[in-house]
Scaffold this active site. Structure first.
Site: not given
Length: 209
Positions: A104, A154, A185
């Site tokens: 991320s 996502d 995610h």
């Protein structure tokens, strides 16, 4: 350059083995990913920095003004600072190879650092990166090994931007592998398995063949 420009954690590995940098996601810290790094490359020395930006108390590596809207000046600052941090640890450790893995926000700072200094890493694992801009690569990505993992649903890192990043990297002559799952995610087992296969395993000190 300084090896202490970030609060960080180090897990020592096999002497003269690889160096693996792991970069946490928003709200994580230096303790989020070292165990994953040890699992993926057992003999590596793991270096895990903590992001130096606080977003309402959540650690990040650079500022943003909204979801997916980056402060590009601060991203440039962070990439320069991180490049110096990585180079300093590399110069001290003199490893056999240098790998980077980020999730991320950690994947985003890893990508930005590699765009600015392609020479720093031998292989990159970008887990759910969000690169909402056209990268400017300073140097050559030719032959650079990159694994990108992503979720087809996502909500934070839209699949079309993952496809665009893949295209950018391939146009820069990188050796790219993309691993998808059908979720969002979150990290899923197939991503971990892909990273384990992708990163060359280093021998564990004292292990018998």
């Amino acid at each position: 350059m300084s090896t202490d420009s970030y609060i960080h954690k180090v897990l020592p590995g096999t002497p003269d083995g690889p160096l693996l940098f792991v970069f946490h996601g928003t709200g994580g810290d230096e303790n989020q990913l070292p165990s994953l790094g040890r699992d993926l490359v057992p003999g590596a020395t793991i270096v895990s920095p903590r992001g130096d930006v606080s977003e309402f108390g959540a650690a990040r590596f650079f500022r943003r003004t909204g979801e997916g809207v980056y402060d590009m000046d601060d991203l440039a600052r962070a990439a320069t600072k991180m490049a110096d941090f990585v180079a300093s640890h590399g110069a001290t450790a003199k490893p056999s190879a240098v790998y980077g893995l980020g999730y991320s926000n950690g994947a985003n700072i890893l990508a930005a650092t590699a765009f600015a200094r392609p020479d720093l890493f031998d292989a990159l694992v970008l887990m759910h990166p969000l690169i909402p801009f056209e990268p400017e690569i300073v140097g050559s990505f030719a032959g650079k090994r990159v694994l990108v993992t992503a979720g087809r649903r996502d909500p934070i890192c839209p699949p079309d931007l993952t496809v665009r990043l893949d295209a950018y990297l391939r146009a820069a002559k990188a050796d790219v592998t993309v691993e998808w799952h059908e979720g969002g995610h979150e990290l899923r087992p197939n991503e971990i398995a892909a990273a384990r296969t992708f990163l060359p395993a280093a021998p564990v000190e004292g292990a018998t063949p």
